[in-house]
Structure formats: structure tokens, C-alpha cells
Design an enzyme around this catalytic site. Sequence first.
Site, PDB file in Angstrom:
ATOM      1  N   ASN A  78       0.869  -1.172   0.000  1.00  0.00           N
ATOM      2  CA  ASN A  78       0.000   0.000   0.000  1.00  0.00           C
ATOM      3  C   ASN A  78       0.907   1.223   0.000  1.00  0.00           C
ATOM      4  O   ASN A  78       1.561   1.529   1.007  1.00  0.00           O
ATOM      5  CB  ASN A  78      -0.907  -0.004   1.226  1.00  0.00           C
ATOM      6  CG  ASN A  78      -1.875   1.152   1.244  1.00  0.00           C
ATOM      7  OD1 ASN A  78      -1.680   2.163   0.566  1.00  0.00           O
ATOM      8  ND2 ASN A  78      -2.949   1.020   2.012  1.00  0.00           N
ATOM      9  N   VAL A  79       0.971   1.923  -1.119  1.00  0.00           N
ATOM     10  CA  VAL A  79       1.926   3.035  -1.246  1.00  0.00           C
ATOM     11  C   VAL A  79       1.628   4.192  -0.309  1.00  0.00           C
ATOM     12  O   VAL A  79       2.475   5.071  -0.115  1.00  0.00           O
ATOM     13  CB  VAL A  79       1.994   3.550  -2.703  1.00  0.00           C
ATOM     14  CG1 VAL A  79       2.465   2.441  -3.644  1.00  0.00           C
ATOM     15  CG2 VAL A  79       0.656   4.132  -3.158  1.00  0.00           C
TER      16      VAL A  79
ATOM     17  N   ASN B 296       3.335   5.313 -10.587  1.00  0.00           N
ATOM     18  CA  ASN B 296       2.144   5.252 -11.423  1.00  0.00           C
ATOM     19  C   ASN B 296       0.853   5.020 -10.645  1.00  0.00           C
ATOM     20  O   ASN B 296      -0.225   5.357 -11.128  1.00  0.00           O
ATOM     21  CB  ASN B 296       2.334   4.142 -12.465  1.00  0.00           C
ATOM     22  CG  ASN B 296       1.069   3.794 -13.207  1.00  0.00           C
ATOM     23  OD1 ASN B 296       0.588   4.553 -14.038  1.00  0.00           O
ATOM     24  ND2 ASN B 296       0.501   2.626 -12.888  1.00  0.00           N
TER      25      ASN B 296
ATOM     26  N   SER C  85      -0.828  14.228 -14.675  1.00  0.00           N
ATOM     27  CA  SER C  85      -2.008  14.200 -15.544  1.00  0.00           C
ATOM     28  C   SER C  85      -2.234  15.598 -16.090  1.00  0.00           C
ATOM     29  O   SER C  85      -1.842  16.589 -15.442  1.00  0.00           O
ATOM     30  CB  SER C  85      -3.245  13.748 -14.762  1.00  0.00           C
ATOM     31  OG  SER C  85      -4.444  14.003 -15.483  1.00  0.00           O
TER      32      SER C  85
ATOM     33  N   TYR D 197      -8.099  15.145  -7.206  1.00  0.00           N
ATOM     34  CA  TYR D 197      -7.179  14.571  -8.191  1.00  0.00           C
ATOM     35  C   TYR D 197      -6.288  15.650  -8.812  1.00  0.00           C
ATOM     36  O   TYR D 197      -5.071  15.473  -8.949  1.00  0.00           O
ATOM     37  CB  TYR D 197      -7.994  13.865  -9.271  1.00  0.00           C
ATOM     38  CG  TYR D 197      -7.195  13.053 -10.260  1.00  0.00           C
ATOM     39  CD1 TYR D 197      -6.685  11.801  -9.917  1.00  0.00           C
ATOM     40  CD2 TYR D 197      -6.960  13.526 -11.557  1.00  0.00           C
ATOM     41  CE1 TYR D 197      -5.969  11.045 -10.830  1.00  0.00           C
ATOM     42  CE2 TYR D 197      -6.247  12.777 -12.473  1.00  0.00           C
ATOM     43  CZ  TYR D 197      -5.756  11.532 -12.109  1.00  0.00           C
ATOM     44  OH  TYR D 197      -5.042  10.789 -13.017  1.00  0.00           O
TER      45      TYR D 197
ATOM     46  N   ALA E 228      -5.460  18.574  -7.559  1.00  0.00           N
ATOM     47  CA  ALA E 228      -4.521  19.075  -6.553  1.00  0.00           C
ATOM     48  C   ALA E 228      -3.363  18.106  -6.376  1.00  0.00           C
ATOM     49  O   ALA E 228      -2.194  18.519  -6.283  1.00  0.00           O
ATOM     50  CB  ALA E 228      -5.238  19.288  -5.225  1.00  0.00           C
TER      51      ALA E 228
ATOM     52  N   LYS F  16      -2.231  15.845  -8.568  1.00  0.00           N
ATOM     53  CA  LYS F  16      -1.386  15.755  -9.760  1.00  0.00           C
ATOM     54  C   LYS F  16      -0.549  17.018  -9.959  1.00  0.00           C
ATOM     55  O   LYS F  16       0.574  16.955 -10.461  1.00  0.00           O
ATOM     56  CB  LYS F  16      -2.243  15.473 -10.992  1.00  0.00           C
ATOM     57  CG  LYS F  16      -2.871  14.080 -10.997  1.00  0.00           C
ATOM     58  CD  LYS F  16      -1.827  12.986 -10.878  1.00  0.00           C
ATOM     59  CE  LYS F  16      -2.423  11.600 -11.006  1.00  0.00           C
ATOM     60  NZ  LYS F  16      -1.388  10.537 -10.900  1.00  0.00           N
TER      61      LYS F  16
ATOM     62  N   ILE G 140      -6.320   8.276 -22.092  1.00  0.00           N
ATOM     63  CA  ILE G 140      -5.649   7.067 -22.559  1.00  0.00           C
ATOM     64  C   ILE G 140      -6.628   5.897 -22.514  1.00  0.00           C
ATOM     65  O   ILE G 140      -7.402   5.752 -21.567  1.00  0.00           O
ATOM     66  CB  ILE G 140      -4.411   6.743 -21.697  1.00  0.00           C
ATOM     67  CG1 ILE G 140      -3.498   7.976 -21.586  1.00  0.00           C
ATOM     68  CG2 ILE G 140      -3.652   5.558 -22.272  1.00  0.00           C
ATOM     69  CD1 ILE G 140      -2.926   8.470 -22.902  1.00  0.00           C
TER      70      ILE G 140
END
Length: 253
Positions: free
Chosen positions: A62-63, A89, A151, A163, A165, A167, A196
Site C-alpha cells: 500500500n503506497v 504510477n 495528468s 485529483y 490538486a 497531480k 488514454i
Amino acid sequence: MKLQDSVVAITGGGQGLGRAMAVYLASKGVKLALIDLNQDRLDEAVALCEKAGSEAKSYLCNVAKEDDVISTFDAISRDFGQLNGLVNNAGILRDGLLIKAKDGEIVKRMSIEQWQSVIDVNLTGVFLCGREAATQMIQNNNQGCIINISSISQAGNMGQTNYSAAKAGVSAMSVTWAKELARYGIRSMAVAPGFIATEMTASMKPEALEMMASQIPLRRMGEPDEIAQTIAYILENDYLSGRVIEVDGGLRV
């Protein structure tokens, strides 16, 4: 960096973009340390890397948890004896409007859980993995490269306060690390993909996909291998550092 026999760790390496990157790099002779939360997906990714012609090992982690990340990168260093690259990633989505109101009444707000879960994985996870990768590179006297997946949402995207904030923070960290780590022979870069074609988008309705593609100047979504090719290019070019490469078909100009 020569790709052949280099060791690269990829978070979120069991599926989606992470798996595509892993298989592509494996075809170039890179040895892979794949990090994810799903052992079945990891096993599949390892098998694909081996089929592509290289060695791969899997690590459940779990990163967002510091102890997990420290023990994982210690294990990678023991298993491979070196670490030359990291692709940060792993990421999640918990989209929602900051505030949704109707006729002056608040209908819904982004919850602290929506905010914090995305920050924990997409920003803190990148910090933790980047720190530990750099630690191993320095201790093992390995020159290396850290690539963070940002992103085009880093510029701000409706419904993605959390998301976007995270990235934007990832991109800023990438530039900061390039300045701080250069003295140790470590480069730092970020890649900011646009739309993608992944497993997630494959489940969307055709009309939604068509609408997304119509916004892109090249009139199509990107392919996972096109991101993987960018990763390989960054790893190989030792004069690339401190920049964010946008791979978006011209969407953000």
C-alpha cells in the site's frame, strides 16, 4: 541509462498503464519490480513480463503506508542488488464536485474521505516511494531516474478538486527532486497523460468515448504503449530532468 539489465520499479504495475509500461520495458531487457495491491493482477503482469523476455518480481504494498513502502524498497534492493528507476504510477479516482447545490440548497459536497483518500495515494504515495527509491539509489551508489505520473488534470479539471490538486503536487515534486537529487546522479521527471485507452475507459459507453475523443485535436485517445514509449525515452536520455512531458494528443495547448 542503458535499459538492458537495469532495474525499474513500477507502482500500480499489476494493471492498466503500469502493466503496459512493465511489458514494454521488459521487451527492452529491463528487470521489473512490480508493486500493487492485487496479487492476482501482479502474477499476470509478472508472467507477461517474463514472456516479453525479462525478469520480474511482484511486491504487495500500500503506497500510502510508510512502513509498507520502506519494507518494499528494502526488499527490492535485496532481491535485485540495485535500483535504477522508479515509475510512480499508482493512483485512484474519487471524483465529485466541491459543492453541488439546487435552488440555493446544498445537495452534496466533496467529503473529507474523497479528498484524503486521493491525496494519500496519489500524492503521499508518490512522496514515500520517491523518497525510498532515492534512498536505495544513493545507498547502492546507483545513478537513477524517478518518473512520476501526473495528468493534464494538473491544470485543474471540473469534478476533480482532489485529483487535480494531487497531480499538480506530483508535477511540482518532480521539479523539486530534479534540483535536489542531481548531486547524487538521480534525475526526476513527470509524464502528464491525457485521455488514454485503458481497462477503465473500455467500460464506458461508446457515445461517451466518442465525445471524449472529439475534444482531442488528434481525434483519438492515446494508447498505453505510447505512454510506455515515453517512459523508455526518459529513462534512456540522461539529460532529461526537471520537466513535465504532456502526452495528450494536443488536448492542452
